[in-house]
Design a protein around this motif. Sequence first.
Motif, PDB file in Angstrom:
ATOM      1  N   SER A 104       0.831  -1.200   0.000  1.00  0.00           N
ATOM      2  CA  SER A 104       0.000   0.000   0.000  1.00  0.00           C
ATOM      3  C   SER A 104       0.870   1.257   0.000  1.00  0.00           C
ATOM      4  O   SER A 104       2.101   1.179   0.075  1.00  0.00           O
ATOM      5  CB  SER A 104      -0.931   0.008   1.219  1.00  0.00           C
ATOM      6  OG  SER A 104      -0.191  -0.131   2.419  1.00  0.00           O
ATOM      7  N   ILE A 105       0.214   2.429  -0.085  1.00  0.00           N
ATOM      8  CA  ILE A 105       0.924   3.704  -0.116  1.00  0.00           C
ATOM      9  C   ILE A 105       1.065   4.249   1.302  1.00  0.00           C
ATOM     10  O   ILE A 105       0.125   4.206   2.097  1.00  0.00           O
ATOM     11  CB  ILE A 105       0.181   4.719  -1.006  1.00  0.00           C
ATOM     12  CG1 ILE A 105       0.134   4.218  -2.455  1.00  0.00           C
ATOM     13  CG2 ILE A 105       0.863   6.080  -0.962  1.00  0.00           C
ATOM     14  CD1 ILE A 105      -0.613   5.138  -3.397  1.00  0.00           C
ATOM     15  N   LEU A 106       2.232   4.771   1.602  1.00  0.00           N
ATOM     16  CA  LEU A 106       2.497   5.343   2.915  1.00  0.00           C
ATOM     17  C   LEU A 106       1.630   6.581   3.139  1.00  0.00           C
ATOM     18  O   LEU A 106       1.520   7.438   2.267  1.00  0.00           O
ATOM     19  CB  LEU A 106       3.975   5.720   3.008  1.00  0.00           C
ATOM     20  CG  LEU A 106       4.530   6.106   4.384  1.00  0.00           C
ATOM     21  CD1 LEU A 106       4.614   4.878   5.271  1.00  0.00           C
ATOM     22  CD2 LEU A 106       5.915   6.722   4.222  1.00  0.00           C
ATOM     23  N   SER A 107       1.008   6.693   4.303  1.00  0.00           N
ATOM     24  CA  SER A 107       0.172   7.852   4.609  1.00  0.00           C
ATOM     25  C   SER A 107       1.048   9.071   4.901  1.00  0.00           C
ATOM     26  O   SER A 107       2.182   8.932   5.371  1.00  0.00           O
ATOM     27  CB  SER A 107      -0.724   7.568   5.815  1.00  0.00           C
ATOM     28  OG  SER A 107       0.055   7.507   7.001  1.00  0.00           O
ATOM     29  N   PRO A 108       0.544  10.293   4.641  1.00  0.00           N
ATOM     30  CA  PRO A 108       1.323  11.503   4.962  1.00  0.00           C
ATOM     31  C   PRO A 108       1.667  11.594   6.437  1.00  0.00           C
ATOM     32  O   PRO A 108       2.739  12.079   6.797  1.00  0.00           O
ATOM     33  CB  PRO A 108       0.387  12.644   4.536  1.00  0.00           C
ATOM     34  CG  PRO A 108      -0.520  12.040   3.515  1.00  0.00           C
ATOM     35  CD  PRO A 108      -0.724  10.617   3.949  1.00  0.00           C
ATOM     36  N   ASP A 109       0.771  11.108   7.307  1.00  0.00           N
ATOM     37  CA  ASP A 109       1.025  11.168   8.746  1.00  0.00           C
ATOM     38  C   ASP A 109       2.202  10.289   9.133  1.00  0.00           C
ATOM     39  O   ASP A 109       3.075  10.700   9.903  1.00  0.00           O
ATOM     40  CB  ASP A 109      -0.216  10.713   9.524  1.00  0.00           C
ATOM     41  CG  ASP A 109      -1.405  11.603   9.249  1.00  0.00           C
ATOM     42  OD1 ASP A 109      -1.191  12.766   8.871  1.00  0.00           O
ATOM     43  OD2 ASP A 109      -2.546  11.133   9.395  1.00  0.00           O
ATOM     44  N   GLN A 144      12.369   0.490   0.756  1.00  0.00           N
ATOM     45  CA  GLN A 144      11.758  -0.771   0.332  1.00  0.00           C
ATOM     46  C   GLN A 144      10.291  -0.620  -0.056  1.00  0.00           C
ATOM     47  O   GLN A 144       9.676  -1.574  -0.525  1.00  0.00           O
ATOM     48  CB  GLN A 144      11.859  -1.811   1.458  1.00  0.00           C
ATOM     49  CG  GLN A 144      13.276  -2.235   1.794  1.00  0.00           C
ATOM     50  CD  GLN A 144      13.322  -3.193   2.976  1.00  0.00           C
ATOM     51  OE1 GLN A 144      12.297  -3.505   3.579  1.00  0.00           O
ATOM     52  NE2 GLN A 144      14.504  -3.649   3.308  1.00  0.00           N
ATOM     53  N   LEU A 145       9.731   0.584   0.122  1.00  0.00           N
ATOM     54  CA  LEU A 145       8.313   0.779  -0.173  1.00  0.00           C
ATOM     55  C   LEU A 145       8.018   0.436  -1.633  1.00  0.00           C
ATOM     56  O   LEU A 145       8.660   0.967  -2.536  1.00  0.00           O
ATOM     57  CB  LEU A 145       7.904   2.229   0.101  1.00  0.00           C
ATOM     58  CG  LEU A 145       7.893   2.688   1.558  1.00  0.00           C
ATOM     59  CD1 LEU A 145       7.634   4.182   1.625  1.00  0.00           C
ATOM     60  CD2 LEU A 145       6.856   1.932   2.365  1.00  0.00           C
ATOM     61  N   PRO A 146       7.050  -0.434  -1.878  1.00  0.00           N
ATOM     62  CA  PRO A 146       6.715  -0.775  -3.268  1.00  0.00           C
ATOM     63  C   PRO A 146       6.061   0.379  -4.008  1.00  0.00           C
ATOM     64  O   PRO A 146       6.226   0.542  -5.212  1.00  0.00           O
ATOM     65  CB  PRO A 146       5.746  -1.957  -3.110  1.00  0.00           C
ATOM     66  CG  PRO A 146       5.168  -1.798  -1.738  1.00  0.00           C
ATOM     67  CD  PRO A 146       6.248  -1.186  -0.905  1.00  0.00           C
ATOM     68  N   LEU A 147       5.301   1.213  -3.267  1.00  0.00           N
ATOM     69  CA  LEU A 147       4.622   2.376  -3.853  1.00  0.00           C
ATOM     70  C   LEU A 147       5.087   3.611  -3.107  1.00  0.00           C
ATOM     71  O   LEU A 147       4.959   3.690  -1.890  1.00  0.00           O
ATOM     72  CB  LEU A 147       3.100   2.228  -3.744  1.00  0.00           C
ATOM     73  CG  LEU A 147       2.487   1.004  -4.438  1.00  0.00           C
ATOM     74  CD1 LEU A 147       1.004   0.903  -4.115  1.00  0.00           C
ATOM     75  CD2 LEU A 147       2.690   1.086  -5.950  1.00  0.00           C
TER      76      LEU A 147
END
Length: 421
Positions: free
Chosen positions: A163-168, A220-223
Amino acid sequence: MNKQKYTMKLVFSDHPVPSSMTKSIFLAGPSPRDKNVIDWRHEAVSYLSSASINYDGTIFIPIPEGRFHGTDHDSSTWTYDNQISWECECRHVADLIVFWIPRYIDEGMAGFTTNILLITTLIIFILTHLRSGFRYVTSDITDVFIDIDPILDELDDVIASNSILSPDLLALCSKALLCGSVILPDEMKDELTAHQYETYVVQIALYRLKSNEISRKLKQLPLKPQDSERGFLRDMFAVTSRERNAEYVVTATEFYSEVQFYKNSDDIMKLCEWKVYRSTPPLDYQNFEDFEKMKVVAYYYLEKSQSKDDKATYLFGRTNVEDEEHVFLVNYGEKPGPDIDGYYQMKLLLIKDLQSLKGLPVLARIIRNRENGINTAIVSGFTRRIQDHLEIEGDNDILYDDDIVMQYDTKTKQKKDNLDL
């Protein structure tokens, strides 16, 4: 809704900011769009006024008083511009800024506007507490650190769920990384026993090691987050140079993957970038727009240099915006930075270079010709290095016999060594 009496002083956004106060808290977070929805700050204020807390300071509530009590507010005393100015001033003077972000999208409490406030508050915190690049510890060292383990667990969940990392969470990661910029003042050696001082040193080192795990997992974040697709905020700090009579603010971006230094060329790749802004003293920026108005004067890089047949060499360098000259300050060889405390050692080098009128000794400089695509590199010989060490003024346009001059054609990829120019 009936007004309740509290021991603290409540200051709303349609009230003037008090000229004096003993202590204060700013209650940041989403506000109900519907006046029939009870604001969460009622519960926060009740908790702060309870017998167990009995808070008697000032509470900044960023909505008009009428809206807080469930009635219509006086539009003659409230405008959007005044609201923004009021919030900036109150956040700047508040002793503590407390966030509550519920993400109740269906109930109109998503907190999207709060994302901007969260980042702006982080900037204010940095400019306030890191005037010398590092924050000095004046009490228990554990008070300046935040718990990294929950952050690492959340990052693992994001990676596992693709999933995408949240701004928070991204802002929290940046704050955790920032907390590693603490330093022990010399006077603490006299106040602590040798064992206590050494314990503090170890605690700082361990925190920095663990915070590096945040950097590793972010890569390592995929998105990647849409607002930071190339890299994430690694650090932000202020530097004062008495020799140059200048104030600087520096933002550090660590890239998710290697980024080309020159367009369409993989010979030099950037791993980390420090962007240097110059400001007029004193530093007193209250929002992101003011911050962006500062003039960019230089960039520092951790970069990897590699031609087709050579091994990769990692260097720490600086590019001056005015003349576009690029210089190398440290050669780390085949290792991507210092072995121990890598990021913070490079940060110290940057601070020393900015604070000194002449700057750090230069190992090599690159002069780029945009018209023909040829880069000329001048590697400092023994004569030039001795001059730098002794702080003897030299002319960069003069070549010494032991300087090494090389040229690299970015178009043909051809390299010429040991030129006699």
